[in-house]
Scaffold this motif. Structure first.
Motif, short mmCIF file in Angstrom:
data_model
loop_
_atom_site.label_atom_id
_atom_site.label_comp_id
_atom_site.label_asym_id
_atom_site.label_seq_id
_atom_site.Cartn_x
_atom_site.Cartn_y
_atom_site.Cartn_z
N GLN A 72 0.84 -1.20 0.00
CA GLN A 72 0.00 0.00 0.00
C GLN A 72 0.86 1.24 0.00
OE1 GLN A 72 -2.33 -0.81 3.50
NE2 GLN A 72 -3.98 -1.71 2.27
N ARG A 75 2.48 2.92 3.24
CA ARG A 75 2.52 1.95 4.35
C ARG A 75 3.26 0.68 3.98
NH1 ARG A 75 1.69 2.28 9.36
NH2 ARG A 75 0.56 0.34 9.44
N ASP A 78 3.09 -3.08 5.85
CA ASP A 78 2.72 -3.08 7.26
C ASP A 78 1.23 -3.35 7.51
OD1 ASP A 78 5.37 -2.54 7.71
OD2 ASP A 78 5.07 -0.43 8.25
N ASN A 79 0.34 -2.70 6.77
CA ASN A 79 -1.10 -2.89 7.01
C ASN A 79 -1.55 -4.31 6.74
OD1 ASN A 79 -1.46 -0.28 7.84
ND2 ASN A 79 -2.49 0.41 5.98
N ILE A 80 -1.13 -4.88 5.63
CA ILE A 80 -1.55 -6.24 5.31
C ILE A 80 -0.92 -7.24 6.28
CG2 ILE A 80 0.19 -6.61 3.51
CD1 ILE A 80 -3.41 -7.99 3.49
N GLU A 82 -0.22 -6.65 9.38
CA GLU A 82 -0.99 -6.51 10.63
C GLU A 82 -2.33 -7.23 10.55
OE1 GLU A 82 -2.76 -3.08 13.64
OE2 GLU A 82 -1.63 -2.47 11.86
N ARG A 83 -3.01 -7.10 9.42
CA ARG A 83 -4.29 -7.81 9.26
C ARG A 83 -4.09 -9.32 9.38
NH1 ARG A 83 -7.85 -5.97 4.36
NH2 ARG A 83 -9.30 -7.36 5.42
N ASN A 86 -3.08 -10.56 13.08
CA ASN A 86 -4.16 -10.46 14.06
C ASN A 86 -5.08 -11.68 14.09
OD1 ASN A 86 -3.74 -8.08 15.55
ND2 ASN A 86 -4.34 -6.86 13.78
N SER A 127 -5.36 -7.18 -0.72
CA SER A 127 -3.99 -7.00 -1.17
C SER A 127 -3.29 -8.29 -1.57
CB SER A 127 -3.17 -6.33 -0.06
OG SER A 127 -3.71 -5.07 0.24
#
Length: 160
Positions: A72, A75, A78-80, A82-83, A86, A127
């Motif tokens: 992304q 970012r 990092d965002n994917i 983190e998803r 989790n 993603s």
């Protein structure tokens, strides 16, 4: 002292604080203060027990899943990541080099549960472009510890 302390703890997190102090040439109080500081700074992130599940009655299947994603803007990954991390069944997520971007380590009771996770949760993320799943069939060494070490009879055979 920090580097040496971390190296010792990485090999044996259950070592006695008094023994640590002796090895490091300091006091037990200084060792406790340093460990507390390392925990507060996020350098020591946790303590884990390494279990050889093959020697128990509990069934576990471990898989390494390579994931190719679209990073992304602003970012990166990092965002994917983190998803993915989790999800409670995910044990680890690493950014890797090569043909794939992320390595996801998953542990479940059956191959089907891992396949369902990949198809129902991982592959459906926006993603995610593609995945490749590899199942761990046998562990020989994990976290620096040799598993299934057989006691070899080192005695010399003597014949008349």
């Amino acid at each position: 002292m920090r580097d040496e302390l971390l190296s010792i703890l990485e090999k044996n997190s259950r070592i006695d604080f008094n023994e640590l102090a002796i090895l490091l040439g300091t006091t037990e109080e200084k060792v406790l203060e340093e460990i507390s500081a390392l925990e507060n700074e996020g350098i020591i992130c946790g303590y884990h027990t390494l279990i050889n599940w093959e020697k128990t009655s509990i069934e576990k299947v471990m898989a390494l899943i390579e994931v190719k994603v679209t990073p992304q803007r602003g970012r990166g990954f990092d965002n994917i990541a983190e998803r993915i991390y989790n999800y409670p069944e995910v044990k680890a997520v690493y950014l890797i080099s090569g043909g794939y971007d992320l390595m996801v380590i998953l542990e479940e009771k059956t191959l089907k549960e891992i396949a369902n996770f990949v198809s129902d949760k991982l592959s459906t993320l926006d993603s995610v472009l593609s995945t490749a799943t590899h199942f761990i069939l046998k562990k020989y060494k994990d976290h620096g510890t040799v598993l299934n070490k057989e006691d070899k009879d080192e005695r010399e055979v003597i014949t008349p």
